[in-house]
Design a protein around this motif. Structure first.
Motif, PDB file in Angstrom:
ATOM      1  N   ASN A  21       0.852  -1.191   0.000  1.00 17.53           N
ATOM      2  CA  ASN A  21       0.000   0.000   0.000  1.00 17.53           C
ATOM      3  C   ASN A  21       0.886   1.239   0.000  1.00 17.53           C
ATOM      4  OD1 ASN A  21      -1.643  -2.260   1.351  1.00 17.53           O
ATOM      5  ND2 ASN A  21      -3.197  -0.739   0.907  1.00 17.53           N
ATOM      6  N   ARG A  22       0.468   2.256  -0.746  1.00 23.03           N
ATOM      7  CA  ARG A  22       1.256   3.478  -0.854  1.00 23.03           C
ATOM      8  C   ARG A  22       1.279   4.190   0.486  1.00 23.03           C
ATOM      9  NH1 ARG A  22      -0.326   6.227  -6.135  1.00 23.03           N
ATOM     10  NH2 ARG A  22      -2.113   7.004  -4.946  1.00 23.03           N
ATOM     11  N   GLY A  26      -2.208   5.099   1.356  1.00 25.92           N
ATOM     12  CA  GLY A  26      -2.695   3.739   1.591  1.00 25.92           C
ATOM     13  C   GLY A  26      -3.207   3.004   0.365  1.00 25.92           C
ATOM     14  N   VAL A  27      -3.184   3.643  -0.794  1.00 27.83           N
ATOM     15  CA  VAL A  27      -3.733   3.024  -2.001  1.00 27.83           C
ATOM     16  C   VAL A  27      -2.950   1.754  -2.373  1.00 27.83           C
ATOM     17  CG1 VAL A  27      -3.843   3.396  -4.526  1.00 27.83           C
ATOM     18  CG2 VAL A  27      -4.802   5.100  -2.939  1.00 27.83           C
ATOM     19  N   VAL A  28      -3.672   0.757  -2.891  1.00 23.09           N
ATOM     20  CA  VAL A  28      -3.054  -0.509  -3.308  1.00 23.09           C
ATOM     21  C   VAL A  28      -2.138  -0.258  -4.504  1.00 23.09           C
ATOM     22  CG1 VAL A  28      -3.491  -2.809  -4.275  1.00 23.09           C
ATOM     23  CG2 VAL A  28      -5.001  -1.878  -2.485  1.00 23.09           C
TER      24      VAL A  28
ATOM     25  N   LEU B  47      -3.730  -0.261   8.880  1.00 18.22           N
ATOM     26  CA  LEU B  47      -3.678  -0.392   7.427  1.00 18.22           C
ATOM     27  C   LEU B  47      -4.605  -1.541   7.058  1.00 18.22           C
ATOM     28  CD1 LEU B  47      -2.462   0.465   4.700  1.00 18.22           C
ATOM     29  CD2 LEU B  47      -0.865  -1.434   4.975  1.00 18.22           C
ATOM     30  N   LEU B  49      -7.109  -3.407   3.724  1.00 11.73           N
ATOM     31  CA  LEU B  49      -6.791  -3.883   2.380  1.00 11.73           C
ATOM     32  C   LEU B  49      -6.590  -2.745   1.397  1.00 11.73           C
ATOM     33  CD1 LEU B  49      -9.217  -6.900   1.875  1.00 11.73           C
ATOM     34  CD2 LEU B  49      -6.826  -6.930   2.556  1.00 11.73           C
ATOM     35  N   HIS B  50      -7.490  -1.759   1.424  1.00 13.40           N
ATOM     36  CA  HIS B  50      -7.485  -0.736   0.379  1.00 13.40           C
ATOM     37  C   HIS B  50      -6.858   0.571   0.821  1.00 13.40           C
ATOM     38  CE1 HIS B  50     -10.604  -3.315  -1.342  1.00 13.40           C
ATOM     39  NE2 HIS B  50     -11.204  -3.246  -0.179  1.00 13.40           N
ATOM     40  N   ALA B  51      -6.736   0.785   2.102  1.00 11.20           N
ATOM     41  CA  ALA B  51      -6.352   2.107   2.583  1.00 11.20           C
ATOM     42  C   ALA B  51      -6.068   2.033   4.076  1.00 11.20           C
ATOM     43  CB  ALA B  51      -7.496   3.090   2.327  1.00 11.20           C
ATOM     44  N   TYR B  52      -5.715   3.189   4.639  1.00 11.93           N
ATOM     45  CA  TYR B  52      -5.635   3.292   6.087  1.00 11.93           C
ATOM     46  C   TYR B  52      -7.054   3.385   6.634  1.00 11.93           C
ATOM     47  CZ  TYR B  52      -0.691   4.483   5.535  1.00 11.93           C
ATOM     48  OH  TYR B  52       0.639   4.461   5.237  1.00 11.93           O
ATOM     49  N   ILE B  96      -9.209   6.715   4.616  1.00 10.43           N
ATOM     50  CA  ILE B  96      -8.553   7.970   4.973  1.00 10.43           C
ATOM     51  C   ILE B  96      -7.073   7.929   4.573  1.00 10.43           C
ATOM     52  CG2 ILE B  96      -7.857   7.418   7.328  1.00 10.43           C
ATOM     53  CD1 ILE B  96      -9.836  10.027   7.858  1.00 10.43           C
ATOM     54  N   LEU B  98      -3.124   8.838   5.042  1.00 12.67           N
ATOM     55  CA  LEU B  98      -2.218   9.114   6.153  1.00 12.67           C
ATOM     56  C   LEU B  98      -1.838  10.596   6.205  1.00 12.67           C
ATOM     57  CD1 LEU B  98      -0.487   7.994   8.475  1.00 12.67           C
ATOM     58  CD2 LEU B  98       1.341   7.606   6.823  1.00 12.67           C
TER      59      LEU B  98
END
Lengths: 105, 554, 171
Positions: A21-22, A26-28, B47, B49-52, B96, B98
């Motif tokens: 995740n970035r 947090g993007v995949v 964290l 799967l897709h995001a924080y 959201i 970071l």
């Protein structure tokens, strides 16, 4: 998240990619063959041997500011050359939740 | 409502600025993820799967309309327009960034909301009865003690690095709505023979991989001694709790391995050395906290006003009223539960528009106050009974008047594999399918009180062990399977459910639940024998037979 | 690893002596708990100040009889997340009235300074130089404290009571 220790043990059984995740949002993302990251699975570097996988992972983990929690994930390569996630978890990470998001009218 | 003063606000702002610095150091590379992970967890940032994901605390489930509007603002400004209410009086934002988290936290801090210790190995949000302060027959408002504990546990200098997470819950009613028996420390407020207020202290409850129902460690701890006694428990746990294995690190394992008598003895010895310390609470401190809980100026109102008599002719209103409206300690008022379980919807989710709309309704009808319950529903705690019909019409427009509170479609579910990086299987689509199967209100009413709880993995955020019907997602050869338990409950008679048989595949879960419910309808002794009581009387065998008789071939 | 003492980066006067090395007759030394407990009387008679490195899985009760002859008690944080030494520190300071130097060692980062100060530590072997340099600002990050500990900082509850009394006195 897979710890670096466990990652050493990883043996891949088919085509795989490195994903994480970035860090800032947090993007995949997927590791590309140009030593960068992309949000598109189609850009991912494909590895086919455990040695390749380990070395791609090592290079990915080293970029701690770029991505977090990098790990090896299985993919399927279609006859058309299209890359598909190799399991349900990765499918959900790539395509989003399997339900309709609640939306504010 | 508890009003934060300058000191409370200062501390929250200091925490936001500390976290802003930590995020800055992370984004600049000064902190590695390994170093940052513990720091972000201490402030509720996971964290997924897709995001924080940001988990925000709603201490003891009490919110003001202003705070709810601010949660809506955060959902809109920093997330995707909705939030998810959890089983521990928290709200989660799933998308959201970071880099924007410090700003979101600063916005929340302005209205006295924070995310401190909503994850990490520390004392988590102190939860309580969502009907606290308004339930008839309550000993006293448990939120006064919850607030005392909230302050005591916030940034504790000794207990911020415990072996594992640590959860408190408090109730002051005979009927336990706070699920205290499945918490690390459960507190039941009661009075002793001398009329003094104190607590029955339970310890070592919890779900997860190894579920335990909490055991009574001391039947009565005087209110004055609450903090010193809690500190003694935490100190014993901090020193002797296991740190070699994350799955054995909760206090429940220590209590189990030592035995409750030995554990109680250790705590008692520690406590006797410090009960007279600076932690002893004198009445003036309690009064100071009590004085900052504002209670509405209730009017003298009729129990059966004309508005209510007239609305009784509308069967839709009546269905909702019977289901969602509870008695209030003040005559003429009611407690209204708002289902966040619409047919086909994800349990516990609310959109920003619903939150704003509800905040307006709270101002108009509930003295600006909203409550959050562990069942993932909301409540308006001070509604004049004459306003019920008007409130109902407004709630219906917001999609918050589904008349299924405590019924089979009032399902508790964790986010599951759609969001969560720990999950093995999805929870939400299972819940959605079940709400569709049981969408008929008459059928649901005929079935009566029945709690279905769904978790997407063994960590049990969806409290599956204590569901009347519990559903646990597991993975088998890359496929989603679900184990079904029955007979669990989370109230004052808390019990862990019993597995009925082998796990069933994703596509069959709803059928199996229907079979279980049909078996119950055929087996119950009387129409008012609850599902969970039938299971207790008959055991799981008849249900097992019914479910697997037609499924043996596989 | 920089040592922060009295809020400042300071040269460490103590030398760590390994278990198999001879103990110098004078000079300030830090030794292991096992070695100290082996012959505490002899160590107390030596010429220089003696400190002990106390592991976080051993009851501090064993150390209590010797507290008045110890110049340093060094407590250990093997990882950031292992918080046992916070309890040991408070017990030593608050229950057993230890007044010598109490040193935090191991995984010591700026994000723990406030907790450690409140638990009674007054010396810090800080892992990173940048954290040691940030000690002064980081340790003042908080001005409000909810819990009473032995560090003397006034709690929010008591500040409120004082405010209340001064208000009622001025009326």
């Amino acid at each position: 998240m897979t710890s670096p220790l466990e990652q050493k043990k990883i043996k891949i059984t088919g085509p795989s990619v490195v994903t994480g995740n970035r860090t800032w949002d947090g993007v995949v993302i997927y590791r590309t063959s140009a030593r960068g990251w992309s949000a598109a699975l189609s850009d991912a570097a494909i590895v086919r041997t455990s040695d390749e996988a380990r070395s791609l992972l090592a290079e990915s983990v080293a970029d701690d500011v770029g991505a977090i929690g990098a790990y090896i994930a299985p993919v399927e390569i279609k006859d058309t050359g299209e890359i598909k996630p190799g399991n349900l978890r990765e499918h959900i990470r790539a395509a989003g939740v399997t339900i309709d998001l609640p939306v504010s009218a | 409502m508890y009003a934060y003063d300058e000191l409370d606000r200062t501390l929250i702002n200091e925490r936001v600025s500390e976290f802003r610095d930590q995020v800055k150091r992370r984004l600049s590379g000064e902190l590695t993820e390994d170093e940052f992970k513990m720091l972000r967890l201490q402030n509720g940032v996971y964290l997924q799967l897709h995001a924080y994901m940001l988990r925000v605390a709603i201490p003891y489930g009490t919110l003001s309309s202003k705070q709810l509007r601010r949660l809506a603002h955060v959902a809109r400004r920093y997330d995707r327009g909705y939030g998810h209410f959890t089983t521990r009086q928290n709200i989660q934002f799933n998308w959201i960034k970071l880099a924007e988290l410090p700003d979101a936290l600063a916005d929340l801090a302005e209205v006295g909301i924070h995310a401190m210790q909503t994850s990490g190995n520390n004392t988590r949000n102190v939860t309580s009865d969502q009907w606290a302060g308004v339930a008839p027959g309550e000993i006293e408002d448990p939120r006064i003690w919850s607030e005392l504990l909230r302050q005591y546990t916030t940034l504790h200098p000794e207990f911020s690095f415990l072996p594992r997470k640590f959860k408190f819950a408090i109730t002051a009613s005979a009927h336990d709505r706070a699920a205290i028996k499945i918490h690390d420390i459960g507190l039941r407020l009661h009075r002793n023979a001398d009329g003094e207020t104190g607590f029955e202290v339970l310890v070592g409850g919890g779900l997860g991989r190894t579920p335990f129902i909490g055991k009574t460690i001391k039947p009565f701890v005087h209110g004055h001694d609450l903090l010193s006694y809690v500190e003694a428990i935490l100190r014993v746990y901090n020193q002797y709790g296991r740190r070699d294995n994350i799955y054995k690190a909760r206090i429940k394992i220590l209590v189990h391995e030592l035995g409750i008598e030995k554990f109680a003895k250790e705590v008692e010895e520690e406590w006797l050395q410090m009960r007279g310390s600076a932690l002893a609470i004198d009445d003036s401190v309690i009064e100071d906290i009590r004085s900052r809980f504002a209670y509405p100026a209730y009017e003298k109102l009729p129990h059966m006003p004309d508005e209510l008599k007239k609305a009784a002719h509308d069967p839709h209103f009546e269905a909702w009223r019977k289901n969602s409206v509870a008695l209030h300690k003040v005559s003429g008022y009611a407690i209204v539960t708002l289902s966040l379980k619409p047919v086909g919807g994800p349990p516990g989710d609310a959109t920003a528009n619903q939150m704003d709309g509800l905040a307006d309704l709270a101002d108009k009808y509930s003295f600006g106050e909203i409550r959050v319950g562990h069942e993932q529903n909301l409540a308006l705690p001070h509604v004049a009974r004459r306003d019920l019909p008007a409130l109902w019409r407004s709630l219906d427009k917001l999609g918050l008047a589904t008349p299924n509170v405590n019924l089979v479609s009032d399902i508790i579910a964790c986010p599951g594999l759609d969001y969560c990086s720990l999950a093995n299987a999805r929870s939400i689509p299972i819940a959605q399918e079940l709400t569709r199967r049981f969408a008929n209100h008459d059928t649901a009413n005929l079935i009566g009180r029945l709690h279905i709880n769904i978790s997407g993995c063994i960590n049990a955020c969806g409290h599956h062990h204590v569901g009347h019907i519990g559903i646990l997602g597991v993975e088998k050869n890359g496929e989603e399977f679900y184990q079904i338990t029955i007979g669990g409950r989370a109230d004052e008679n808390a019990a862990v459910g019993t597995l009925i048989g082998p796990a069933v595949p994703y596509g069959e879960v709803a059928d199996v639940v229907e079979d279980i419910v049909e078996a119950y309808l055929a087996l119950r002794a009387r129409p008012d024998e609850l599902f969970v009581d039938t299971v207790k009387r008959l055991g799981v065998e008849p249900f097992r037979e019914r479910v697997y008789a037609t499924r043996q071939e596989r | 690893m920089p040592l922060v003492k009295n809020g400042k980066i300071t040269a460490d006067a103590f030398v760590c002596v390994a278990d198999d090395a001879p103990i110098p007759a004078d000079g300030a030394i830090l030794i292991s708990a096992a070695r100290f407990l082996d012959d505490p009387e002899a160590l107390s008679r030596r010429g220089g100040p003696t400190g002990v490195i106390w592991p976080n899985n051993r009851d501090v009760d064993d150390l209590v009889p010797y507290l008045d002859r110890l110049a340093v008690v060094a407590l250990v944080f093997p990882t950031f997340r292992d918080g046992r030494a916070y309890s040991q520190a408070r017990l030593l300071r608050e229950r057993y009235a230890y007044r010598g130097e109490m040193r935090a060692t191991g995984q010591v980062l700026r994000d723990q300074f406030v907790f450690m100060l409140r638990a009674g530590f007054d010396a810090f072997e800080v892992k990173k130089a940048s954290d040691a340099e940030a000690f002064a600002s980081t340790s003042k990050r908080y001005s409000v404290f909810y819990q009473p500990t032995g560090d003397g900082r006034i709690t929010a509850l008591h500040r409120r009571m004082q405010l209340r009394h001064s208000e009622s006195a001025s009326q």
